[in-house]
Design an enzyme around this catalytic site. Structure first.
Site, PDB file in Angstrom:
ATOM      1  CB  THR A 126      37.747  26.845  36.434  1.00 34.11           C
ATOM      2  OG1 THR A 126      37.263  28.055  36.592  1.00 34.11           O
ATOM      3  CG2 THR A 126      37.493  25.730  37.920  1.00 34.11           C
ATOM      4  CG  ASP A 178      40.232  38.587  35.514  1.00 35.46           C
ATOM      5  OD1 ASP A 178      39.215  37.143  36.064  1.00 35.46           O
ATOM      6  OD2 ASP A 178      41.384  38.301  36.159  1.00 35.46           O
ATOM      7  CB  ALA A 225      36.390  45.790  44.100  1.00 30.17           C
ATOM      8  N   GLY A 226      38.427  43.107  43.253  1.00 35.08           N
ATOM      9  CA  GLY A 226      38.063  41.078  42.469  1.00 35.08           C
ATOM     10  C   GLY A 226      37.189  41.652  40.709  1.00 35.08           C
ATOM     11  CB  SER A 278      40.843  47.690  38.243  1.00 35.93           C
ATOM     12  OG  SER A 278      41.803  47.544  38.906  1.00 35.93           O
TER      13      SER A 278
HETATM   14  C1  GLA Z   1      42.276  36.206  39.325  1.00 37.47           C
HETATM   15  C2  GLA Z   1      42.320  36.025  38.108  1.00 37.47           C
HETATM   16  C3  GLA Z   1      41.508  34.803  37.084  1.00 37.47           C
HETATM   17  C4  GLA Z   1      41.886  33.786  37.837  1.00 37.47           C
HETATM   18  C5  GLA Z   1      40.802  34.601  39.461  1.00 37.47           C
HETATM   19  C6  GLA Z   1      40.313  33.129  40.098  1.00 37.47           C
HETATM   20  O1  GLA Z   1      41.196  36.976  38.861  1.00 37.47           O
HETATM   21  O2  GLA Z   1      43.324  37.419  37.528  1.00 37.47           O
HETATM   22  O3  GLA Z   1      42.825  34.938  35.226  1.00 37.47           O
HETATM   23  O4  GLA Z   1      42.298  32.747  38.166  1.00 37.47           O
HETATM   24  O5  GLA Z   1      41.201  35.484  39.672  1.00 37.47           O
HETATM   25  O6  GLA Z   1      38.935  32.469  38.908  1.00 37.47           O
END
Ligand code: GLA
Length: 383
Positions: free
Chosen positions: A31, A167, A118-119, A122
């Site tokens: 989003t 992030d 890992a999402g 980092s």
């Molecule tokens: C990655 C991107 C973020 C965001 C997410 C999905 O982490 O870096 O900006 O778009 O995906 O919510």
């Protein structure tokens, strides 16, 4: 340039230390670049930097303890590296240069406790921590928001990943024991106490990261932007999905192809879920927040189509456990972690159970990370 790490390099006296956190996102996925709502927080797992000026004009000497790699860069001649972690830092230097701010040579040692892929971002932790460190070391006069934005630009322009702002914002701006509700349109935010009582946030890492992630991320972005362009023809005031209501979207049912249409519908629904989660958390209703997490996952799985069989397996496995309120994939998707809202004293037994089932299904072990919402970047002056 990559060299062997000189014997004495690690003995320099650091002037500053930076603790730069990874992030979670409770809800509000894909989003941010649609100017919607997100609910992330920094976590208690971080990348640490020790930094000092050296006596050169242009020489950056960087040692990554994590990769046992030492590199030297000429600050006056920044070029892309084939080592991906370096580019997050080089991109930050490039963006600071573009702002017309100058600095001189420096030494830096980096140590990370964040797993890659890992999402948990980092990459933002690297960018924002390094930018925050340079800002303090050389008195660049950058605000926290400057650091957030230039770090995002470093990733967009230098690294070449078209990410949104979530992030970097979370890594810098977070407050201990709180989630942030961030409005990615106005960039205004509110802190929501993370009163989790006897529940904890458990990340389960699929330990896969499918290489579709980058291309599909950009495709999703494009699909949403193309749909906005169609809507804009009749509603010129619309500049992002944020200004599109469900009723307005419905009017475009035949004019936007079915796939982009369901992407847009997902984004509108997810924005609603973030606001509903804020309300649930404020009412101490963790069960309601958990239900919204499941609904978010199903939207990401079926409508936005950024999940994968490993993530779906973990979410499905959790769904009939009465001690788990919610579970969903987190971050860009196609691998990485699920985030689970789970009763603290059930974690050990649950992880053992899900690990055994997952390993059987995919011939690969998942890993667990228990996280706590924590403070954003902390820069400490040592002398
Ligand atoms: C990655 C991107 C973020 C965001 C997410 C999905 O982490 O870096 O900006 O778009 O995906 O919510």
């Amino acid at each position: 340039m990559k060299k062997n790490c000189p014997e004495d390099f690690k003995n320099f006296t650091a002037e500053i230390k930076v603790a730069s956190p990874g992030r979670i996102n409770l809800i509000g996925e894909h989003t941010d670049y649609n100017n919607g709502f997100v609910m992330p927080s920094a976590i208690d797992k971080k990348i640490y930097f020790e930094m000092a000026k050296n006596d050169t004009d242009n020489l950056a000497r960087i040692y990554s303890e994590t990769f046992d790699t030492y590199v030297e860069w000429d600050l006056a001649n920044i070029k892309k590296s084939e080592n991906s972690w370096e580019n997050y830092l080089l991109g930050v230097i490039d963006e600071i240069n573009k702002l017309g701010k100058t600095f001189s040579g420096l030494n830096c040692i980096i140590n990370s406790e964040l797993p890659i892929g890992a999402g948990i971002s980092s990459s933002a932790a690297l960018e924002c921590g390094f930018a925050g460190g340079l800002n303090e070391l050389f008195g660049l006069g950058l605000s926290k928001m400057d650091i957030v934005k230039l770090s995002q630009r470093a990733e967009n322009n230098f690294v070449g990943s078209n990410c949104g702002i979530m992030d970097q914002f979370a890594s810098v701006m977070s407050k201990k024991d709180h989630f942030i509700k961030l409005d990615c349109d106005s960039l205004t935010s509110t802190f929501i106490p993370a009163k989790l009582n006897n529940y904890k946030l458990l990340l389960i890492n699929t330990n896969v990261s499918h290489n579709l992630a980058d291309s599909e991320y950009n495709t999703r972005r494009q699909e949403c932007e193309d749909a906005v362009a169609v809507i804009q023809k009749e509603y010129p005031e619309v500049s992002s999905l944020r200004q599109v209501s469900f009723e307005m979207l419905q009017e475009f049912k035949g004019k936007i192809a079915p796939v982009p249409f369901k992407r847009c519908r997902y984004v509108l629904e997810e924005n609603k879920r973030v606001t509903a989660t804020e309300k649930a958390l404020k009412n101490d209703d963790l069960a309601a927040a958990g239900k919204l997490m499941y609904a978010s996952h199903r939207g990401l799985q079926h409508d936005y189509e950024v999940s994968c069989k490993e993530l779906d397996f973990l979410v499905d496995f959790s769904e009939d456990k009465e001690y788990i309120h919610g579970s969903r994939m987190m971050g860009g998707g196609f691998g990485g972690c699920t985030i689970n809202l789970i009763e603290a004293d059930k974690i050990e037994a649950y992880f053992a159970e899900v690990k055994s089932a997952y390993t059987k299904a995919f011939d690969r072990e998942p890993s667990q990370i228990i996280v706590v919402p924590d403070e954003g970047t902390i820069v400490t002056k040592l002398q």
